[in-house]
Write an enzyme that holds these catalytic residues in place. Structure first.
Site, mmCIF file in Angstrom:
data_model
loop_
_atom_site.group_PDB
_atom_site.id
_atom_site.type_symbol
_atom_site.label_atom_id
_atom_site.label_comp_id
_atom_site.label_asym_id
_atom_site.label_seq_id
_atom_site.Cartn_x
_atom_site.Cartn_y
_atom_site.Cartn_z
ATOM 1 N N HIS A 506 0.772 -1.156 -0.189
ATOM 2 C CA HIS A 506 0.142 -0.067 -0.128
ATOM 3 C C HIS A 506 0.861 1.216 0.045
ATOM 4 C CE1 HIS A 506 -3.414 2.524 1.339
ATOM 5 N NE2 HIS A 506 -2.553 3.230 1.797
ATOM 6 N N GLU A 507 1.835 1.155 1.067
ATOM 7 C CA GLU A 507 2.865 2.536 0.982
ATOM 8 C C GLU A 507 3.808 2.750 -0.127
ATOM 9 O OE1 GLU A 507 2.209 4.730 3.074
ATOM 10 O OE2 GLU A 507 0.907 3.722 4.549
ATOM 11 N N HIS A 510 1.615 4.501 -2.699
ATOM 12 C CA HIS A 510 2.048 5.792 -2.557
ATOM 13 C C HIS A 510 3.261 6.405 -3.116
ATOM 14 C CE1 HIS A 510 -1.521 7.021 -0.617
ATOM 15 N NE2 HIS A 510 -1.191 6.050 0.469
ATOM 16 N N GLU A 535 -5.874 8.284 -2.522
ATOM 17 C CA GLU A 535 -5.490 6.824 -1.716
ATOM 18 C C GLU A 535 -5.657 5.622 -2.593
ATOM 19 O OE1 GLU A 535 -4.392 5.870 1.238
ATOM 20 O OE2 GLU A 535 -4.336 7.731 2.040
#
Length: 725
Positions: A506-507, A510, A535
């Site tokens: 997930h990170e 980003h 997101e």
């Protein structure tokens, strides 16, 4: 939000609060903001993150001084009314110069083990924010931006969009208001910054604790998470019947921070211990009740001074949803759809508890959820979390990130040495994102291990945004990815549970959004996008952590090297899906609570805890426990105020993109190229709706009452809430 610094959760933890086309270059960025990352071990000594100023804590003061000096020069230049294109470029350089200071200070405050650096970064942060108030209330800059926006001769759409966004951001700071109102807006903005920081500090400083005797009430394999304690109890001495001596009894102190509390809820069979831990963990820090009330009041007053009915309207208006009414309509629809399945899951958990407890079971309580759902998942799918973790040593998970980058984008992640002084801790790694045809695209710091004093969650911090410096030079983006992984007792290998793997991916989503960004202006770099779009890339990359075709490329047993069995992955997927409705219902409730807290306020103030308790009864299958206040440690209410619904938007958008573009072949270079060229590289330089439609065509979003909501079909099918058509 500042006109010069637009920051969202994807950028950093205040994020998760806060968050250039130069064909005829007039200004070069300040040298300190363009320090080239050092790529060889023989490099000269530098400062933190490659900024020469940051060799010592005192360097932060000079860093701020130089940023203010350079910004002042740019303000003077803009005052001379150059061409519209040069106004936009100069404004973006001010943003770039100031952002480097703000972002570096935030990263340092949250990660550096040296208190002198942390304190210096905190002072720098406050000082640069005070300077931002001067910039954001500078009428000369505002007038110049308005003139540039009206100029039909701006050469690119991105330049015009930048002028438009700068003008809007100035006005969100209240510059168009009469002086007395503007002064009050500035006061309220400072107050919200201080309250937000106080909220976070209270969580860190007062996590709560609970003493349990005897220690045997806690499973031995989580004792390492707790603090051993002792007490003396009265008892008989073996050698002298009838006489009383003090006896030493061993116990354990549970610190009810989030990480420890989750482990206690998961593993402790003693219901009374779980109950006490749940109540304590959801009752501290008590001081945040007042902080949250003050924050809500300050934000509401701020919004009304700006001409909005509520803070929610103030936040939502510039985003895809456009209004709180659209958000609430979306959330109520989701709540209605999920309720029947969530109720079914609740009944299944309650029946399972009754099977295990027999007559002792009265009802299902909130402190039962994690314990019994974990047991049900393990039983139904024959899962052992320690066996799953054995296939995810951290080193192999990092290899997985490299596989993704290479397969999807034809690029490589290379470990590179840091110059002396660049790193803040020996555990930190530095990588370059490199493309064989394009060269280096950006730099990524990985700070993945837990340590005292470090930001406790997982987050992606911006260090430097990408922007065009000249026709031949591009300022490469730099980001830092933070997690808090730790070595299990008795092991020398860091092994991740699968939830941690999902978080890492997930990170990383980003990070890639920032690293692949190729916007002309720093103002639009990477995750500097609409709040309810930020997101989406990170949620999309979670899918790669679940697909066996991806996992088999890197998930290997830490000692034997065996590739993770497909059967095990299917069991993991089955366990994930067992209580999907319960988890979705929780997210919908959080988003509704967030909108309510920062929505239109009643004429007579109501107790916020009572309102949230009522909301929980209306929109979840679970009871509220009297006296608990989950909201006082839910940082998203501070960092994502009135924007928590964005996570649900992101999940819906990501589900559609995965199904339509990625699912057939998750490691497809064709799909990856589309993701990069049609989405990631544009950052915030184009409208999110335009990017989404260009990526997958029709069927990803819908227009609703003047706003945009996601098409929820793919997400609901995936969550087993509707059947495949």
């Amino acid at each position: 939000m500042s006109a010069l610094i637009r920051r969202y959760a994807a950028e950093n933890c205040y994020k998760r609060m806060l968050k250039s086309n130069y064909p005829t270059l007039i200004f070069s960025c300040h040298a300190s903001t363009r320090a080239a990352p050092q790529l060889n071990g023989a490099a000269a000594t530098t400062g933190l993150y490659g900024f020469d100023h940051l060799k010592t804590p005192k360097g932060f003061q000079r860093f701020v001084d130089d940023a203010i000096e350079r910004s002042g020069e740019l303000v003077n230049y803009i005052s001379s009314m150059p061409s519209s294109a040069e106004i936009v470029r100069a404004m973006d350089e001010i943003s770039n110069t100031v952002c480097c200071v703000v972002d570096s200070a935030e990263l340092c405050r949250n990660t550096h083990p040296d208190r002198e650096f942390v304190e210096a970064a905190g002072k720098a942060s406050m000082r640069i924010n005070e300077y931002l108030h001067y910039l954001n209330t500078n009428h000369t800059l505002y007038a110049a931006v308005k003139r540039a926006e009206k100029d039909g001769n701006l050469l690119t759409k991105e330049a015009h969009r930048a002028a438009n966004q700068l003008r809007i951001d100035f006005e969100k700071g209240g510059i168009h208001l009469p002086p007395e109102k503007l002064a009050r807006v500035n006061q309220l903005n400072l107050s919200t910054i201080q309250l937000s920081r106080e909220f976070g500090e209270n969580i860190t400083n007062d996590p709560g604790s609970l003493d349990i005797f005897p220690a045997s009430r806690i499973p031995r394999h989580i004792h390492h998470l707790l603090k051993p304690i002792h007490r003396f109890t009265a008892g008989t001495s073996p050698g002298s019947l009838g006489s009383w001596n003090n006896m030493k009894e061993k116990g354990l102190r549970i610190t009810t921070d989030h990480h420890t509390l989750v482990s206690v809820m998961h593993w402790v069979s003693d219901e009374e211990v779980r109950k006490m831990a749940y109540i304590q963990g959801n009752s501290v820090p008590h001081a945040n009740l007042e902080v949250l009330d003050k924050l809500a009041a300050a934000r509401h007053e701020l919004a009304q001074m700006m001409g909005y009915r509520s803070y929610a309207e103030f936040v939502v208006k510039p985003n895809l949803a456009s209004s709180p009414e659209v958000v609430m309509s979306f959330l109520h629809e989701m709540s209605k759809i999920v309720r029947p399945k969530a109720d079914e899951e609740f009944e299944a958990i309650r029946n399972f508890k009754r099977e295990k407890c027999g007559q002792r079971c009265i009802d299902l309580e909130p402190w039962d959820e994690t314990y019994y759902t974990a047991m049900m998942k393990s039983s139904a799918h024959n899962l052992d979390s320690s066996i799953v973790a054995s296939y995810f040593p951290l080193s192999q998970c990092i290899e997985g990130l490299k596989v993704l980058v290479n397969s999807l984008f034809g690029a490589m992640l290379h470990n590179v040495p840091m110059a002396p002084g660049e790193s803040w801790h020996p555990d930190v790694l530095k990588m370059t994102l490199h493309h064989p045809d394009e060269g280096d695209l950006g730099y990524l710091y990985l700070d993945l291990y837990s340590r005292k004093g470090k930001y406790p969650g997982c987050a992606n911090f911006a260090v430097k945004g990408g922007c065009r410096i000249s026709e031949t030079e591009y300022q490469l983006p730099v980001v830092a990815l933070l997690c808090n992984f730790s070595v299990s007792p008795g092991s020398s290998t860091v092994k991740l549970n699968h939830g941690d793997v999902e978080t890492l991916f997930h990170e990383f989503g980003h990070a890639l959004h920032s690293l692949f960004s190729r916007t002309d202006y720093q103002h639009f770099s990477g995750t500097r996008v609409a709040l309810d779009f930020a997101e989406m890339p990170s949620n999309l990359f979670e899918y790669y952590a679940w697909d066996y075709r991806v996992l088999r490329t890197f998930a290997k047993h830490y000692s034997t090297g065996e590739i993770i069995p497909e059967k095990l992955v299917k069991s993991m997927q089955g366990a994930r899906d067992m209580f999907a409705a319960t988890e979705l219902q929780r997210q919908v409730f959080y988003a509704l609570a967030d909108q309510t807290l920062f929505g239109e306020q009643p004429a007579s103030p109501n107790d916020m805890s009572s309102i949230l308790a009522e909301l929980k009864m209306q929109h979840t299958s679970w009871k509220h426990v009297e006296g608990t206040n989950w909201q006082i440690r839910f940082s998203h209410l501070v960092n994502y105020g009135a924007g928590y619904y964005s996570y649900l938007y992101a999940k819906c958008f990501a589900a559609t993109i995965w199904k339509k573009l990625c699912q057939e072949d998750p490691l497809s270079l064709t799909a990856g190229t589309a993701l990069r060229t049609k989405l990631l590289q544009h950052g915030g330089s184009k409208e999110p709706a335009e990017l989404l439609n260009d990526l997958v065509g029709e069927g990803i979003l819908k227009h609703c009452d003047g706003g945009i909501i996601p098409d929820i079909t793919c997400f609901l099918e995936e969550s087993r809430l509707v059947g495949d058509e």
